[in-house]
Design a protein around this motif. Structure first.
Motif, PDB file in Angstrom:
ATOM      1  N   GLY A  61       0.792  -1.227   0.000  1.00 40.67           N
ATOM      2  CA  GLY A  61       0.000   0.000   0.000  1.00 40.67           C
ATOM      3  C   GLY A  61       0.822   1.272   0.000  1.00 40.67           C
ATOM      4  N   HIS A  62       2.134   1.154   0.150  1.00 38.62           N
ATOM      5  CA  HIS A  62       2.994   2.339   0.181  1.00 38.62           C
ATOM      6  C   HIS A  62       3.676   2.560  -1.169  1.00 38.62           C
ATOM      7  CE1 HIS A  62       2.682   3.132   4.519  1.00 38.62           C
ATOM      8  NE2 HIS A  62       2.594   1.817   4.658  1.00 38.62           N
ATOM      9  N   SER A  63       4.277   3.724  -1.330  1.00 34.19           N
ATOM     10  CA  SER A  63       5.023   4.025  -2.556  1.00 34.19           C
ATOM     11  C   SER A  63       6.477   3.601  -2.377  1.00 34.19           C
ATOM     12  CB  SER A  63       4.951   5.519  -2.880  1.00 34.19           C
ATOM     13  OG  SER A  63       5.462   6.293  -1.806  1.00 34.19           O
ATOM     14  N   ILE A  64       7.047   3.007  -3.435  1.00 36.45           N
ATOM     15  CA  ILE A  64       8.420   2.517  -3.344  1.00 36.45           C
ATOM     16  C   ILE A  64       9.245   2.978  -4.539  1.00 36.45           C
ATOM     17  CG2 ILE A  64       7.717   0.472  -2.033  1.00 36.45           C
ATOM     18  CD1 ILE A  64       8.126  -1.165  -4.631  1.00 36.45           C
ATOM     19  N   ALA A  65      10.545   3.057  -4.325  1.00 43.78           N
ATOM     20  CA  ALA A  65      11.508   3.307  -5.396  1.00 43.78           C
ATOM     21  C   ALA A  65      12.423   2.088  -5.479  1.00 43.78           C
ATOM     22  CB  ALA A  65      12.319   4.562  -5.112  1.00 43.78           C
ATOM     23  N   VAL A  66      12.622   1.586  -6.695  1.00 45.07           N
ATOM     24  CA  VAL A  66      13.466   0.403  -6.906  1.00 45.07           C
ATOM     25  C   VAL A  66      14.499   0.722  -7.982  1.00 45.07           C
ATOM     26  CG1 VAL A  66      11.667  -1.209  -6.161  1.00 45.07           C
ATOM     27  CG2 VAL A  66      11.817  -0.550  -8.582  1.00 45.07           C
ATOM     28  N   GLY A  67      15.195  -0.313  -8.462  1.00 40.89           N
ATOM     29  CA  GLY A  67      16.228  -0.116  -9.467  1.00 40.89           C
ATOM     30  C   GLY A  67      15.706   0.439 -10.769  1.00 40.89           C
ATOM     31  N   LEU A  68      16.631   0.888 -11.587  1.00 45.70           N
ATOM     32  CA  LEU A  68      16.284   1.458 -12.889  1.00 45.70           C
ATOM     33  C   LEU A  68      15.574   0.417 -13.743  1.00 45.70           C
ATOM     34  CD1 LEU A  68      16.776   4.137 -14.476  1.00 45.70           C
ATOM     35  CD2 LEU A  68      18.786   3.010 -15.457  1.00 45.70           C
ATOM     36  N   ALA A  69      14.516   0.825 -14.412  1.00 43.69           N
ATOM     37  CA  ALA A  69      13.733  -0.099 -15.242  1.00 43.69           C
ATOM     38  C   ALA A  69      14.627  -0.874 -16.204  1.00 43.69           C
ATOM     39  CB  ALA A  69      12.681   0.675 -16.030  1.00 43.69           C
ATOM     40  N   GLY A  70      14.472  -2.196 -16.204  1.00 45.02           N
ATOM     41  CA  GLY A  70      15.232  -3.039 -17.101  1.00 45.02           C
ATOM     42  C   GLY A  70      16.604  -3.439 -16.604  1.00 45.02           C
ATOM     43  N   SER A  71      17.014  -2.903 -15.457  1.00 48.90           N
ATOM     44  CA  SER A  71      18.330  -3.240 -14.907  1.00 48.90           C
ATOM     45  C   SER A  71      18.260  -4.567 -14.155  1.00 48.90           C
ATOM     46  CB  SER A  71      18.804  -2.145 -13.956  1.00 48.90           C
ATOM     47  OG  SER A  71      17.993  -2.120 -12.775  1.00 48.90           O
ATOM     48  N   GLY A  72      19.425  -5.166 -13.944  1.00 51.17           N
ATOM     49  CA  GLY A  72      19.473  -6.386 -13.169  1.00 51.17           C
ATOM     50  C   GLY A  72      18.936  -6.183 -11.770  1.00 51.17           C
ATOM     51  N   ALA A  73      19.279  -5.051 -11.147  1.00 51.43           N
ATOM     52  CA  ALA A  73      18.816  -4.774  -9.786  1.00 51.43           C
ATOM     53  C   ALA A  73      17.288  -4.730  -9.720  1.00 51.43           C
ATOM     54  CB  ALA A  73      19.399  -3.455  -9.293  1.00 51.43           C
ATOM     55  N   GLU A  74      16.667  -4.092 -10.715  1.00 52.31           N
ATOM     56  CA  GLU A  74      15.193  -3.997 -10.689  1.00 52.31           C
ATOM     57  C   GLU A  74      14.559  -5.374 -10.834  1.00 52.31           C
ATOM     58  OE1 GLU A  74      11.318  -4.152 -12.012  1.00 52.31           O
ATOM     59  OE2 GLU A  74      12.795  -4.114 -13.645  1.00 52.31           O
ATOM     60  N   PHE A  75      15.089  -6.208 -11.722  1.00 54.60           N
ATOM     61  CA  PHE A  75      14.577  -7.574 -11.853  1.00 54.60           C
ATOM     62  C   PHE A  75      14.706  -8.318 -10.530  1.00 54.60           C
ATOM     63  CE2 PHE A  75      14.907  -7.085 -16.486  1.00 54.60           C
ATOM     64  CZ  PHE A  75      13.803  -7.799 -16.905  1.00 54.60           C
ATOM     65  N   GLU A  76      15.874  -8.241  -9.923  1.00 56.01           N
ATOM     66  CA  GLU A  76      16.142  -8.969  -8.683  1.00 56.01           C
ATOM     67  C   GLU A  76      15.232  -8.494  -7.551  1.00 56.01           C
ATOM     68  OE1 GLU A  76      20.688  -9.146 -10.295  1.00 56.01           O
ATOM     69  OE2 GLU A  76      20.263  -8.038  -8.449  1.00 56.01           O
ATOM     70  N   GLU A  77      15.092  -7.184  -7.438  1.00 62.39           N
ATOM     71  CA  GLU A  77      14.227  -6.639  -6.384  1.00 62.39           C
ATOM     72  C   GLU A  77      12.776  -7.060  -6.604  1.00 62.39           C
ATOM     73  OE1 GLU A  77      17.317  -2.920  -6.224  1.00 62.39           O
ATOM     74  OE2 GLU A  77      15.352  -2.636  -7.156  1.00 62.39           O
ATOM     75  N   ARG A  78      12.349  -7.039  -7.855  1.00 64.23           N
ATOM     76  CA  ARG A  78      10.975  -7.443  -8.165  1.00 64.23           C
ATOM     77  C   ARG A  78      10.734  -8.904  -7.813  1.00 64.23           C
ATOM     78  NH1 ARG A  78       9.125  -8.759 -13.473  1.00 64.23           N
ATOM     79  NH2 ARG A  78      10.796  -7.483 -14.352  1.00 64.23           N
ATOM     80  N   PHE A  79      11.684  -9.778  -8.163  1.00 69.63           N
ATOM     81  CA  PHE A  79      11.521 -11.198  -7.863  1.00 69.63           C
ATOM     82  C   PHE A  79      11.511 -11.465  -6.362  1.00 69.63           C
ATOM     83  CE2 PHE A  79      13.642 -11.877 -12.190  1.00 69.63           C
ATOM     84  CZ  PHE A  79      12.417 -11.890 -12.828  1.00 69.63           C
ATOM     85  N   ILE A  80      12.354 -10.750  -5.633  1.00 70.41           N
ATOM     86  CA  ILE A  80      12.389 -10.905  -4.173  1.00 70.41           C
ATOM     87  C   ILE A  80      11.053 -10.493  -3.573  1.00 70.41           C
ATOM     88  CG2 ILE A  80      13.376  -9.895  -2.073  1.00 70.41           C
ATOM     89  CD1 ILE A  80      16.096  -9.886  -3.578  1.00 70.41           C
ATOM     90  N   LEU A  81      10.525  -9.363  -4.000  1.00 73.21           N
ATOM     91  CA  LEU A  81       9.231  -8.893  -3.483  1.00 73.21           C
ATOM     92  C   LEU A  81       8.106  -9.863  -3.851  1.00 73.21           C
ATOM     93  CD1 LEU A  81       9.547  -5.075  -4.295  1.00 73.21           C
ATOM     94  CD2 LEU A  81       9.517  -6.105  -2.005  1.00 73.21           C
ATOM     95  N   GLU A  82       8.106 -10.333  -5.084  1.00 70.05           N
ATOM     96  CA  GLU A  82       7.046 -11.246  -5.520  1.00 70.05           C
ATOM     97  C   GLU A  82       7.056 -12.542  -4.712  1.00 70.05           C
ATOM     98  OE1 GLU A  82       7.726 -11.717  -9.692  1.00 70.05           O
ATOM     99  OE2 GLU A  82       6.599  -9.900 -10.232  1.00 70.05           O
ATOM    100  N   THR A  83       8.238 -12.995  -4.348  1.00 64.61           N
ATOM    101  CA  THR A  83       8.350 -14.213  -3.539  1.00 64.61           C
ATOM    102  C   THR A  83       7.665 -14.040  -2.186  1.00 64.61           C
ATOM    103  OG1 THR A  83      10.459 -14.731  -4.589  1.00 64.61           O
ATOM    104  CG2 THR A  83       9.998 -15.836  -2.520  1.00 64.61           C
ATOM    105  N   LEU A  84       7.640 -12.819  -1.704  1.00 62.57           N
ATOM    106  CA  LEU A  84       7.023 -12.530  -0.403  1.00 62.57           C
ATOM    107  C   LEU A  84       5.580 -12.062  -0.552  1.00 62.57           C
ATOM    108  CD1 LEU A  84      10.062 -10.723   1.278  1.00 62.57           C
ATOM    109  CD2 LEU A  84       9.456 -13.158   1.317  1.00 62.57           C
ATOM    110  N   GLY A  85       4.997 -12.252  -1.749  1.00 59.16           N
ATOM    111  CA  GLY A  85       3.606 -11.876  -1.977  1.00 59.16           C
ATOM    112  C   GLY A  85       3.404 -10.402  -2.222  1.00 59.16           C
TER     113      GLY A  85
END
Length: 335
Positions: free
Chosen positions: A155-179
Motif C-alpha cells: 500500500g505504500h510508494s516505493i523506489a526500486v532499481g532502474l527499469a530493465g536493470s538487473g537490480a530492478e529484476f532482482e528486487e521485483r523477484f524478491i518482493l514477488e516471492t514474499l507476496g
C-alpha cells in the motif's frame, strides 16, 4: 526450468570476469609455469577487452585496478576497460566474444546460462575467477514511519532499481516471492538508487528498496537530511527467498555500516563474480588469478569493495571456476 530453486530464471547476477592475462611466476613445486615464447608474442600484441559498468559505478571502479595489475606482466599488451550498463550486458559480451572478462552477478549468470528472463536465449561459455562484493537487499524507511516490517510495505510508494536493470529484476523477484507484486504498492518508481533516495528525501517516496553495497554513498547522503530505519527480513522471509532463487543468499548489513545503525540488519544478498571467457587458456587465467591474489592488499587500498572479495576453490559456490583459476587455488591450497 530446472527442478529445485528457480535458477534465476530471471536475471543476472553473478560474477565479474576478468579476462586478461597472464604471466610468469613460480609454482608451489618450485617449477615456473611459463607461457611459451610464441604465445607471449601473441598475447603481447593483443588487447584484452574487459566489461565493467557505468564509468562512475562500483563495477568500473573495481575493474580498473584489476586491469592495471594484469598489464604489469611483460607479455600482456593492453587491457581495455569498457563502460557498460552492467552485469546483464557484461554476460552477453563475454559469451559472444565481445569481451574477455568482466564483472557480473549470480543473477545474470544463472539467467544467461539458463536463457531465462530477461534473456530470450542462452548465453554461456564463461566461468569465474573470484567472488566479488555482494549487493545487499536494503529496505529504507523514515524513522517516524509506521512501516516496521517487510510485510508492512503493501500500500505504500516505493523506489526500486532502474527499469530493465538487473537490480530492478532482482528486487521485483524478491518482493514477488514474499507476496508483494508491484500491484500491491500505491506507486512504483523504477528510477535507480541515486534518484530513489532523492525522491525519498523530497517526501515523494515512502520506501527505497535497493541492492547495493554496505555503506552506499547515496544512502549516507540521504541520512544527513532524513532520519531513517533499515528494515530487516525475517528468518522465514529469508528462507523463502533463498529456497526459491539460487541467485540470493542469506547475509547481513553490518553494524556500523551507516551512522546510527548499531545492529546487524538481517537480509539477503546477490553475490558478484569476476567472470572470464572459457576461450581464455588455463595459463592466462592461472596468472590472472595469481596476480590478483598476491596483490589483494593493494586492491583493498584502491577500493574498499575489495574487502568483501573472496578467493579459493569454493568461493563461487555452484558457479564454476575457470580451470586456470581452479588450478591456481588447488596448487596454493586455497579453499
Amino acid at each position: 526450468m530446472r527442478k529445485g530453486k528457480k535458477r534465476i530464471s530471471r536475471q543476472l547476477c553473478v560474477l565479474l570476469a576478468a579476462a586478461v592475462l597472464a604471466g610468469l611466476c613460480g609454482c608451489s613445486n618450485g617449477e615456473a609455469k611459463v607461457v611459451s615464447e610464441e604465445n607471449r608474442t601473441d598475447l603481447a600484441a593483443r588487447t584484452y577487452q574487459i566489461a565493467s559498468g557505468s564509468s562512475t559505478g562500483a563495477y568500473y571502479l573495481q575493474i580498473t585496478p584489476i586491469a592495471a595489475l594484469w598489464e604489469q606482466y611483460d607479455f600482456v599488451g593492453k587491457c581495455a576497460v569498457q563502460a557498460t550498463s552492467g552485469a546483464l550486458e557484461n554476460s552477453v559480451m563475454i559469451s559472444t566474444g565481445v569481451a574477455d572478462a568482466g564483472l557480473i552477478d549470480s543473477f545474470a549468470f544463472y539467467a544467461a546460462t539458463d536463457g531465462t528472463e530477461p534473456y530470450k536465449e542462452k548465453y554461456d561459455g564463461f566461468s569465474a575467477i573470484a567472488a566479488g562484493a555482494p549487493s545487499l537487499a536494503t529496505v529504507v524507511v523514515r524513522a517516524n514511519s509506521d512501516i516496521h516490517s517487510i510485510s508492512d510495505l503493501e500500500g505504500h510508494s516505493i523506489a526500486v532499481g532502474l527499469a530493465g536493470s538487473g537490480a530492478e529484476f532482482e528486487e521485483r523477484f524478491i518482493l514477488e516471492t514474499l507476496g508483494l507484486s508491484y500491484d500491491k504498492f500505491s506507486k512504483v518508481d523504477m528510477i535507480g538508487i541515486g534518484p530513489g533516495f532523492t525522491s525519498f528525501q523530497d517526501g515523494k517516496t515512502d520506501v527505497v528498496i535497493a541492492l547495493m553495497g554496505a555503506g552506499n554513498s547515496s544512502l549516507t547522503e540521504a541520512m544527513t537530511n532524513v532520519d531513517v530505519r533499515l528494515l530487516p527480513f525475517s528468518k522465514d522471509e529469508i528462507k523463502k527467498i533463498t529456497d526459491t532463487y539460487e541467485f540470493a543468499v542469506p547475509d547481513v548489513i553490518p553494524a556500523g555500516a551507516y551512522d546510527g545503525i548499531e545492529e546487524e540488519i538481517q537480509t539477503v544478498s546477490v553475490p558478484s563474480i569476476l567472470a572470464v571467457s572459457d576461450d581464455l587458456s588455463e595459463d592466462e587465467v592461472y596468472y590472472m588469478t595469481k596476480k590478483m591474489y598476491e596483490n589483494v592488499d593493494a586492491l583493498k587500498a584502491a577500493n574498499k569493495n575489495f574487502n568483501k572479495w573472496t578467493f579459493g576453490t569454493e568461493c563461487t559456490g555452484s558457479i564454476p571456476l575457470h580451470p586456470g583459476a581452479k588450478a591456481y587455488y588447488e596448487e596454493m591450497g586455497i579453499n
